[in-house]
Design a protein around this motif. Structure first.
Motif, short mmCIF file in Angstrom:
data_model
loop_
_atom_site.label_atom_id
_atom_site.label_comp_id
_atom_site.label_asym_id
_atom_site.label_seq_id
_atom_site.Cartn_x
_atom_site.Cartn_y
_atom_site.Cartn_z
N ALA A 49 33.54 9.67 25.50
CA ALA A 49 34.68 9.27 25.31
C ALA A 49 35.05 8.33 24.00
O ALA A 49 35.91 8.56 23.26
N ALA A 50 33.85 7.56 23.83
CA ALA A 50 33.80 7.07 22.57
C ALA A 50 33.66 7.73 21.22
O ALA A 50 34.45 7.56 20.19
N LEU A 51 32.94 8.77 21.32
CA LEU A 51 32.81 9.73 20.21
C LEU A 51 34.32 10.49 20.06
O LEU A 51 34.54 10.84 18.99
N GLN A 52 34.77 10.75 21.20
CA GLN A 52 36.07 11.49 21.10
C GLN A 52 37.22 10.79 20.25
O GLN A 52 37.91 11.36 19.55
N VAL A 53 37.23 9.43 20.76
CA VAL A 53 38.14 8.61 19.95
C VAL A 53 37.89 8.53 18.31
O VAL A 53 38.90 8.94 17.58
N VAL A 54 36.79 8.50 17.91
CA VAL A 54 36.32 8.83 16.26
C VAL A 54 36.78 10.11 15.84
O VAL A 54 37.47 10.06 14.81
N TRP A 55 36.48 11.31 16.46
CA TRP A 55 36.51 12.40 15.82
C TRP A 55 38.08 12.81 16.12
O TRP A 55 38.58 13.70 15.31
N THR A 56 38.66 12.44 17.32
CA THR A 56 40.21 12.86 17.30
C THR A 56 41.08 11.98 16.19
O THR A 56 41.94 12.53 15.71
N ASP A 57 40.51 10.82 15.99
CA ASP A 57 41.47 10.02 14.91
C ASP A 57 40.99 10.74 13.47
O ASP A 57 42.11 10.76 12.91
N LEU A 58 39.94 11.22 13.46
CA LEU A 58 39.66 12.17 12.07
C LEU A 58 40.54 13.45 12.16
O LEU A 58 41.25 13.66 11.09
N ALA A 59 40.71 13.89 13.25
CA ALA A 59 41.30 15.42 13.08
C ALA A 59 42.59 15.13 13.07
O ALA A 59 43.54 16.23 12.47
N ALA A 60 43.47 14.06 13.71
CA ALA A 60 44.67 14.06 13.60
C ALA A 60 45.42 13.67 12.23
O ALA A 60 46.46 13.93 12.06
N ASP A 61 44.49 13.38 11.29
CA ASP A 61 44.92 13.09 9.95
C ASP A 61 44.49 14.03 8.92
O ASP A 61 44.76 14.12 7.69
N ILE A 62 43.67 15.01 9.23
CA ILE A 62 43.31 16.17 8.30
C ILE A 62 44.30 16.96 7.91
O ILE A 62 45.55 17.13 8.54
N ASP A 63 44.40 17.59 6.63
CA ASP A 63 45.36 18.55 6.14
C ASP A 63 44.67 19.98 6.72
O ASP A 63 43.45 20.24 6.40
N LYS A 64 45.44 20.61 7.43
CA LYS A 64 45.10 21.79 8.04
C LYS A 64 44.62 22.89 6.82
O LYS A 64 43.73 23.56 7.23
N ARG A 65 45.41 22.69 5.80
CA ARG A 65 44.74 23.61 4.57
C ARG A 65 43.48 23.44 4.27
O ARG A 65 42.81 24.16 3.41
N ASP A 66 42.77 22.36 4.52
CA ASP A 66 41.32 22.06 4.22
C ASP A 66 40.24 22.44 5.20
O ASP A 66 39.18 22.61 5.00
N VAL A 67 40.93 22.70 6.16
CA VAL A 67 39.99 23.38 7.27
C VAL A 67 39.20 24.44 7.07
O VAL A 67 40.14 25.70 6.81
N PRO A 68 37.91 24.87 6.98
CA PRO A 68 37.35 26.05 6.37
C PRO A 68 37.62 27.28 7.65
O PRO A 68 37.89 26.85 8.90
N TYR A 69 37.36 28.36 7.26
CA TYR A 69 37.16 29.30 8.32
C TYR A 69 35.62 29.51 8.44
O TYR A 69 34.92 29.58 7.51
N LEU A 70 35.35 29.56 9.82
CA LEU A 70 33.84 29.67 10.05
C LEU A 70 33.54 31.18 10.83
O LEU A 70 34.55 31.94 11.24
N GLU A 71 32.49 31.41 10.45
CA GLU A 71 32.01 32.90 10.61
C GLU A 71 32.01 32.77 12.32
O GLU A 71 32.06 33.89 12.92
N THR A 72 31.77 31.72 13.00
CA THR A 72 31.42 31.64 14.41
C THR A 72 32.68 31.25 14.93
O THR A 72 33.16 29.85 14.71
N LEU A 73 33.70 32.11 15.30
CA LEU A 73 35.10 31.79 15.84
C LEU A 73 35.10 30.86 16.93
O LEU A 73 36.25 30.38 17.21
N GLY A 74 34.10 30.93 17.83
CA GLY A 74 34.04 30.04 19.07
C GLY A 74 33.76 28.72 18.75
O GLY A 74 33.76 27.96 19.91
N LEU A 75 33.54 28.14 17.55
CA LEU A 75 33.22 26.71 17.53
C LEU A 75 34.27 26.31 16.69
O LEU A 75 35.12 26.77 15.87
N CYS A 76 34.49 24.85 16.96
CA CYS A 76 35.68 24.18 16.23
C CYS A 76 35.61 24.21 14.89
O CYS A 76 34.39 23.78 14.17
#
Length: 331
Positions: free
Chosen positions: A162-189
């Motif tokens: 739960a503590a880790l989720q707060v940190v990473w969710t805070d980061l994810a909420a602010d990212i620019d979607k255009r910065d998010v890479p395409y992963l070879e493994t589609l089943g991972l975030c």
């Protein structure tokens, strides 16, 4: 107007730039909405209703803590490197984690105690969590992210997560979607590299009729075509399972399945499953909350020879005794 459901082949033939690839979490609502759904599900005579109410209080604490928290965003160099190598933007398992999550954990524990829902076993567990040093906390985080089950303390893991989720969710909420890479493994975030908890076929707007996997850590959602295994990427041997009347005839079971808002999507290639929800059947469906609240479906899938593709972040497979297990809270 009749709405046509897009099949996997139809979706793959479309221009992928027209399908929103990423849905980032809503900072002001992600955990509060999860808490509300957990309480709603607990009220439906759920066999683990007490645990769901406890986890709802934890989600409320997460929302309150995140309101006053700001994580350090990824640098331009890190973003460029992730894009160049098709790696997660803010990887959870590799690299050095911001130790700020240790203090987030303490704040969550403070808010849980203030909520007044604690039993003596849970009080003992919280006291134990407060004594863990930084090295032990980081070791537990490593084991959780790597799914090294033998090293994970099942009673402590939901609170650490739960503590880790707060940190990473805070980061994810602010990212620019255009910065998010395409992963070879589609089943991972693509944001943090963690496993999805479940998926949702959404309704409304630009996301209508598309299936999105939700990350169990940062709550980012990413598009993945239906009728494809989110664990091994296979399109063969995909089937859907629901809870229904065990003695019903085939026609009745088919009718029950068509009405079900929650199903288990199994794959005969890797013999795993993940749950999938349909907002058209239940608009309030929340992949994180509904997955946690549907243990009976997990039992059914186990009986049919399938295993979970990944554990729920708040319910680990190895159990401690009832003296330290927070799920021993009575209803």
């Amino acid at each position: 107007m009749v709405q046509r459901i897009l099949e996997a082949g139809d979706i793959e033939s479309l221009d992928h730039s027209a399908i929103p690839r990423i849905r980032t979490p809503e900072r002001l609502a992600v955990f509060s909405a999860r808490a509300a759904r957990l309480r709603q599900l607990a009220a439906l005579s759920n066999p683990i209703a007490g645990y769901l109410r406890l986890m709802a209080a934890l989600a409320d604490a997460q929302q309150a803590v995140m309101t006053g928290f700001k994580a350090k965003p990824p640098s331009a160099e890190l973003i460029a490197s992730a894009q160049q190598h098709s790696m997660p933007l803010i990887p959870a398992l590799s690299g050095v984690r911001d130790p700020a999550w240790h203090e987030v954990l303490i704040q969550l524990l403070d808010k849980l105690q203030a909520a007044g829902l604690l039993t003596p076993p849970l009080e003992a567990l919280i006291a134990k969590l407060r004594t863990l040093d930084a090295a032990t906390l980081e070791s537990q985080a490593d084991a959780i992210f790597a799914q090294r089950f033998a090293e994970v303390d099942p009673a402590s893991a939901p609170f650490i997560m739960a503590a880790l989720q707060v940190v990473w969710t805070d980061l994810a909420a602010d990212i620019d979607k255009r910065d998010v890479p395409y992963l070879e493994t589609l089943g991972l975030c693509p944001v943090c590299g963690s496993h999805p908890v479940a998926s949702t076929v959404r309704i409304g707007g630009v996301h209508d009729n598309y299936r999105y996997l939700q990350c169990g850590l940062c709550a980012t959602e990413w598009h993945m075509v239906r009728s494809k295994c989110s664990n091994c990427d296979s399109t063969k041997g995909i089937a859907y399972h629901t809870l229904g009347s065990p003695d019903a005839d085939a026609a009745t079971k088919e009718a029950e399945s068509s009405k079900a808002a929650l199903k288990a999507e199994s794959c005969d290639e890797c013999h795993t499953y993940r749950k999938i929800g349909y907002q058209s059947k239940d608009y309030d469906f929340d992949p994180f909350a509904d997955d946690l609240a549907s243990l009976t479906l997990d039992l059914l899938m186990g009986e049919e020879g399938y295993r979970r593709a990944s554990p729920h972040p708040w319910l680990w497979p190895e159990q401690t005794d009832t003296a330290t297990d927070p799920s021993s809270e009575s209803d």
